[in-house]
Design a protein around this motif. Structure first.
Motif, PDB file in Angstrom:
ATOM      1  N   TYR A 127       2.723   6.230   7.197  1.00 13.55           N
ATOM      2  CA  TYR A 127       3.410   7.534   7.190  1.00 13.55           C
ATOM      3  C   TYR A 127       4.915   7.307   6.990  1.00 13.55           C
ATOM      4  O   TYR A 127       5.543   7.863   6.080  1.00 13.55           O
ATOM      5  N   GLY A 128       5.491   6.467   7.837  1.00 16.87           N
ATOM      6  CA  GLY A 128       6.924   6.223   7.767  1.00 16.87           C
ATOM      7  C   GLY A 128       7.339   5.443   6.540  1.00 16.87           C
ATOM      8  O   GLY A 128       8.406   5.706   5.950  1.00 16.87           O
ATOM      9  N   ALA A 183       7.717  -1.249  16.817  1.00 16.47           N
ATOM     10  CA  ALA A 183       7.362  -1.840  15.534  1.00 16.47           C
ATOM     11  C   ALA A 183       7.371  -0.806  14.410  1.00 16.47           C
ATOM     12  O   ALA A 183       7.938  -1.042  13.334  1.00 16.47           O
ATOM     13  N   VAL A 184       6.749   0.347  14.655  1.00 13.57           N
ATOM     14  CA  VAL A 184       6.771   1.418  13.657  1.00 13.57           C
ATOM     15  C   VAL A 184       8.201   1.888  13.436  1.00 13.57           C
ATOM     16  O   VAL A 184       8.660   2.045  12.299  1.00 13.57           O
ATOM     17  N   CYS A 185       8.911   2.098  14.525  1.00 12.53           N
ATOM     18  CA  CYS A 185      10.290   2.567  14.430  1.00 12.53           C
ATOM     19  C   CYS A 185      11.136   1.629  13.566  1.00 12.53           C
ATOM     20  O   CYS A 185      11.732   2.042  12.573  1.00 12.53           O
ATOM     21  N   THR A 232       0.828  -1.208   0.000  1.00 15.52           N
ATOM     22  CA  THR A 232       0.000   0.000   0.000  1.00 15.52           C
ATOM     23  C   THR A 232       0.863   1.259   0.000  1.00 15.52           C
ATOM     24  O   THR A 232       0.585   2.222  -0.722  1.00 15.52           O
ATOM     25  N   ALA A 233       1.922   1.248   0.805  1.00 16.09           N
ATOM     26  CA  ALA A 233       2.815   2.407   0.885  1.00 16.09           C
ATOM     27  C   ALA A 233       3.483   2.682  -0.458  1.00 16.09           C
ATOM     28  O   ALA A 233       3.635   3.840  -0.861  1.00 16.09           O
ATOM     29  N   LYS A 234       3.877   1.632  -1.159  1.00 15.84           N
ATOM     30  CA  LYS A 234       4.519   1.810  -2.465  1.00 15.84           C
ATOM     31  C   LYS A 234       3.555   2.445  -3.469  1.00 15.84           C
ATOM     32  O   LYS A 234       3.949   3.306  -4.263  1.00 15.84           O
TER      33      LYS A 234
END
Length: 235
Positions: free
Chosen positions: A77-78, A106-108, A43-45
């Motif tokens: 976001y990241g 996990a996000v980091c 999705t991010a791509k």
């Protein structure tokens, strides 16, 4: 709105069983769909290719106004920052905004592992990571250490990484774990440099022992090396 369209797509990907699992390993996160990382990366791509700025601006507006945002949207976001085709300066602007919202490992870690472009301009990004360390906040330090272990364990930086792991005396659990992880990666790639560092007991007790444990868990470390580093464990 693009953000709302993406949120609907995320809802369709939700997995209740995975949500229950994720909540156990990512403490303190309640607003979650339960989506596996590979799907979020896909999705991010797509977002990065279609309209990275537009999506992130909408997310930023909601976040800055205290609106409802899901864990997976922070992850996006990241990740979008990681996949967008930007120059260093623009990426830095968005990273500085994003850093305010990192509040779990996990996000980091997932985002840090994505930032492979740091290797293309190591001088610029190394300086950026040092600035994050100097902010002396739990997740800015962890962000820096995870980026270092992912993208900077090389001949030019290994001794500096070990030096920063030694200098940091932050009591945050996720700082200590990241420092230990970084030291273990340094050991796997450069045992001749990292072994004397550990032998000299230059880390605090917790970080030293966590690093040794991680080294001993590695399949890339020999039985003899593991036996040796165990002798450096602090009581």
């Amino acid at each position: 709105m693009m953000k709302e369209q993406i949120r609907e797509q995320l809802k369709q990907m939700a997995d209740e069983d995975y949500k229950k699992f994720s909540k156990k390993i990512v403490p303190g996160v309640d607003n979650m769909f339960g989506i596996r990382l590979p799907k979020l990366r896909e999705t991010a791509k797509k977002i990065a290719k279609e309209d990275a700025d537009g999506y992130l601006q909408q997310l930023e507006e909601v976040l800055s106004s205290g609106g409802e945002v899901y864990y997976e949207e922070i992850m996006l976001y990241g990740l979008v920052i990681g996949y967008a085709r930007w120059d260093d300066e623009k990426r830095t602007v968005w990273l500085e905004r994003f850093m305010k919202y990192i509040d779990n490992w996990a996000v980091c870690d997932s985002c840090c592992m994505t930032y492979k472009w740091m290797k293309k301009d190591p001088e610029y990004w190394w300086a950026y990571l040092i600035r994050q360390i100097k902010k002396n906040q739990e997740y800015t330090i962890r962000f820096a250490f995870v980026c270092m272990l992912a993208h900077f364990v090389d001949e030019d930086h290994v001794e500096e990484i070990l030096s920063w792991c030694e200098r940091i005396r932050h009591e945050g659990y996720y700082v200590k774990m990241a420092a230990a992880w970084a030291v273990s990666v340094c050991y796997v790639k450069y045992p001749e440099i990292t072994d004397p560092f550990l032998q000299q007991n230059r880390l605090d007790d917790d970080t030293q022992n966590k690093a040794i444990r991680k080294i001993c868990d590695s399949y890339r470390v020999t039985k003899e090396q593991k036996q040796q580093v165990k002798t450096y464990k602090k009581s």
